[in-house]
Design an enzyme around this catalytic site. Structure first.
Site, PDB file in Angstrom:
ATOM      1  N   ARG A  47       0.810  -1.224   0.000  1.00  0.00           N
ATOM      2  CA  ARG A  47       0.000   0.000   0.000  1.00  0.00           C
ATOM      3  C   ARG A  47       0.844   1.275   0.000  1.00  0.00           C
ATOM      4  O   ARG A  47       0.393   2.311  -0.487  1.00  0.00           O
ATOM      5  CB  ARG A  47      -0.955  -0.014   1.186  1.00  0.00           C
ATOM      6  N   ASP A 158     -15.245   7.414   9.615  1.00  0.00           N
ATOM      7  CA  ASP A 158     -14.121   6.674   9.052  1.00  0.00           C
ATOM      8  C   ASP A 158     -12.940   7.629   9.040  1.00  0.00           C
ATOM      9  O   ASP A 158     -13.116   8.842   9.030  1.00  0.00           O
ATOM     10  CB  ASP A 158     -14.425   6.181   7.633  1.00  0.00           C
TER      11      ASP A 158
END
Length: 164
Positions: A47, A158
């Site tokens: 990532r 989030d």
């Protein structure tokens, strides 16, 4: 020859060792509470490698140095580390357990004029809180009105700005 090469792990484009993983794991936990044990090292590398490349750096260690001093890039790193995996009724047993073990008492509290606060954390683009409400209400078409007329609130959050 092909079979031997196919079984060998791919070489990494950027240097990435245990100390790099530890530094990233500590940053992720400190910034947003994400746990990244050593078993997630390959995921972390996968990532962050695009961010290392985009910044024109030659190692994850260099990237760690950058995100230590650059808040905007640190935010991009955290965003890259978040999963953002969501769909309606994901982990369905959680909704079943909530409805069986928790919702009856909360429903009674609302009916008697009490307040109820629910928090759906790490809900990515939001399918989880909608699923939660749908599972609570079932086919009761008047349930939503009752929730709105009572002291009921649901907060959905989030840490990833790209999904919010």
């Amino acid at each position: 020859m092909k079979a031997a090469t196919a079984s060998r792990p791919r070489e990494r484009e950027f240097g990435f060792g245990e100390a790099d993983h530890r530094a990233i794991a500590e940053l992720a936990y400190r910034e947003v509470g994400i746990l990244l044990p050593a078993s997630k090292a390959q995921m972390v590398y996968g990532r962050l490698a695009p961010r290392v490349r985009a910044c024109g750096l030659s190692s994850v260690a260099d990237y760690i140095g950058l995100i230590d001093s650059d808040a905007a890039e640190r935010g991009r790193a955290i965003d890259a580390l978040t999963t953002n995996h969501t769909f309606f009724f994901r982990e369905n047993h959680h909704f079943d357990d909530f409805n069986r073990l928790v919702w009856p008492d909360l429903k009674a509290r609302l009916a008697s004029g009490g307040r109820v606060r629910l928090w759906s954390a790490a809900c990515s683009s939001g399918e989880e809180p909608y699923s939660w409400l749908m599972s609570m209400l079932g086919s009761d078409r008047s349930g939503g009105k009752r929730l709105l007329s009572g002291d009921f609130r649901m907060l959905s959050t989030d840490v990833s700005p790209s999904v919010l």
